[in-house]
Design an enzyme around this catalytic site. Structure first.
Site, PDB file in Angstrom:
ATOM      1  N   ASP A   1     -10.738  -3.974 -17.945  1.00 47.57           N
ATOM      2  CA  ASP A   1     -11.081  -4.935 -18.991  1.00 47.57           C
ATOM      3  C   ASP A   1      -9.797  -5.510 -19.592  1.00 47.57           C
ATOM      4  O   ASP A   1      -9.001  -4.782 -20.186  1.00 47.57           O
ATOM      5  CB  ASP A   1     -11.912  -4.217 -20.069  1.00 47.57           C
TER       6      ASP A   1
ATOM      7  N   HIS B   1       0.803  -1.225   0.000  1.00 47.52           N
ATOM      8  CA  HIS B   1       0.000   0.000   0.000  1.00 47.52           C
ATOM      9  C   HIS B   1       0.836   1.275   0.000  1.00 47.52           C
ATOM     10  O   HIS B   1       0.345   2.345  -0.369  1.00 47.52           O
ATOM     11  CB  HIS B   1      -0.954  -0.008   1.198  1.00 47.52           C
TER      12      HIS B   1
END
Length: 454
Positions: free
Chosen positions: A376, A164
């Site tokens: 995608d 992170h």
């Protein structure tokens, strides 16, 4: 909710390192003073479910994503390096080009086996995002771990674990969107990455000019994560309308995030039942990209969020109507400005990267607009995309995410994973069910006047 008793066998190939497809600079790049704070030194899991696409023939998602990763890392080459600590615990990336960890796998299950609605906690998550031995430390390990698991239906699961300190949700989505673009045949990412982490460093003469109660030193203990149970809650139009009817008219047009945060914070506090005079708080993760001046360059993928806190006593929170909590949440969010962010970076340097306050704290993060579900790889948008579970963090169990979701009835809304001890969870469920039942207009005459402790 995904069936918790689902049992599946996952067959994994040997983990490999995916390096950039071309030679990249070998240099040492410091993180910003916002990136390397103690509260971000952990790995965060993300998961994406993709349905079978009959238009995609004879294409292996694992091979395609692996190649796309290699191409994307040419531009995002710091991800292929390793995190090191410089003097004074300052974090930087040693851009070695070693690569990110990649696991290719197959599961004896179809997407429908995960239930009518996809939401955390996901069964067998440890199999779908396997913790490769020696890869989980913050320092000196791969900054990304990716696993692509093919399903028997022709769909697949893309799971990722991120250090992170490197990126927030917006930065991570920018990266995996680029991987998707490369997987679909692009020659380069549409948005080119920008490092420029010095833009969010402390000032030359650090000075704390704003109030940052999120970093208070508070005595007390945190509930151990292994004593918690994990459940998700869905909030569609019906539930949100019921919540709005419980608010005074001047507060009903507040955002879903603010209303849900106020309701969940209050319900969670009632369920945990702390002493009436103890201070309780909710931390709202606020994306500050639009607050920074001058604006950060397009393509910046570091951490750019604040942790403003709303706080009050347990008695006031639980005995007042929801509007009281909502006003506190509004005030906390509104505090985030460019000066607030500069003051925050200065505080982190002056106080040597403190962890935010965890005692009697609830943390909420809205990723409904992050765009995880839009990624995608050539099979279309994800059936589910976002955090793999709630409660993740350097101190597990505190955090909930607001995730876009579609339930088994086809209704769009927000799913919120929550972690609580079993007895408190039962009380919390009753609180939420009561608040979200269809009700008559419960006009609250006026929200009591409050003196903010922020």
């Amino acid at each position: 909710m995904a069936p918790s008793l689902l049992s599946l066998t996952v067959t994994r190939k040997k983990p490999v390192l995916v390096a950039p497809a071309e030679t990249t600079p070998h240099e040492f790049k410091l993180l910003s003073d916002l990136d390397d704070q103690e509260g971000l030194r952990f790995q965060i899991p993300i998961i994406q479910f993709y349905r079978h696409n009959p238009a995609v023939v004879n294409r292996d998602p694992a091979a395609i994503i692996k190649l796309a990763l290699s191409k994307t890392l040419v531009r995002y080459y710091p991800f292929a390096g390793r995190l090191r600590e410089a003097p004074n615990r300052k974090l930087g990336v040693d851009c070695t080009g070693e690569g990110v960890m990649f696991v290719e796998a197959d599961a004896d299950a179809s997407l429908t086996d995960f239930g009518d609605s996809l939401e955390p906690p996901f069964p067998c998550l440890d199999e779908l995002l396997f913790n490769v031995e020696g890869s989980a430390d913050v320092l000196n390990t791969p900054l990304l771990l990716v696993q692509v698991t093919r399903l028997t239906c022709g769909g697949f699961i893309f799971a990722l674990r991120l250090n992170h300190t490197m990126s927030d949700a917006a930065g991570l989505v920018q990266f995996i969107t680029a991987v998707g673009e490369m997987a679909r045949g692009a020659s380069r990412p549409y948005v080119l990455p920008v490092w420029n982490r010095e833009a969010l460093n402390a000032r030359n003469q650090p000075r704390i000019t704003c109030v940052h109660r999120e970093y208070d030193e508070v005595a007390g203990t945190v509930i151990p994560f292994d004593q918690m149970t994990h459940r998700s809650f869905f909030f569609g139009d019906t539930e949100m309308n019921a919540l709005r009817k419980r608010l005074p008219t001047h507060l009903r047009k507040q955002s879903r995030f603010e209303i849900l945060t106020a309701c969940l914070w209050r319900s969670r506090t009632i369920a945990l039942n702390p002493d009436a005079d103890e201070e309780v708080r909710v931390i709202c993760i606020v994306n500050a990209r639009n607050q920074i001046k001058p604006p950060l360059p397009k393509g910046y993928y570091g951490n750019v969020f604040a942790l403003p806190v709303a706080l009050t006593t347990s008695r006031k929170l639980c005995q007042n109507p929801i509007g009281y909590a909502l006003e506190l949440v509004k005030k906390a969010k509104a505090d985030v400005t460019d000066e607030y962010m500069r003051s925050l970076a200065d505080l982190l340097v002056i106080r040597n990267k403190p962890h935010f306050t965890a005692v009697r704290t609830y943390l909420v993060s809205d990723v409904t607009r992050a765009g995880f579900g839009d990624v995608d790889f050539g099979w279309g948008k994800a059936a589910y995309g976002g955090p793999a579970k709630g409660g993740v963090g350097a101190i597990p169990g505190l955090a909930s995410f607001f995730i876009p979701s579609t339930n088994s009835k086809g209704e769009n809304g927000i799913v919120v994973p929550v972690c609580l001890p079993p007895a408190a969870m039962e009380s919390f469920i009753l609180q939420v069910e009561t608040l979200t039942k269809e009700t008559i207009d419960m006009f609250v005459q006026s929200t009591p006047s409050i003196t903010s402790a922020l």
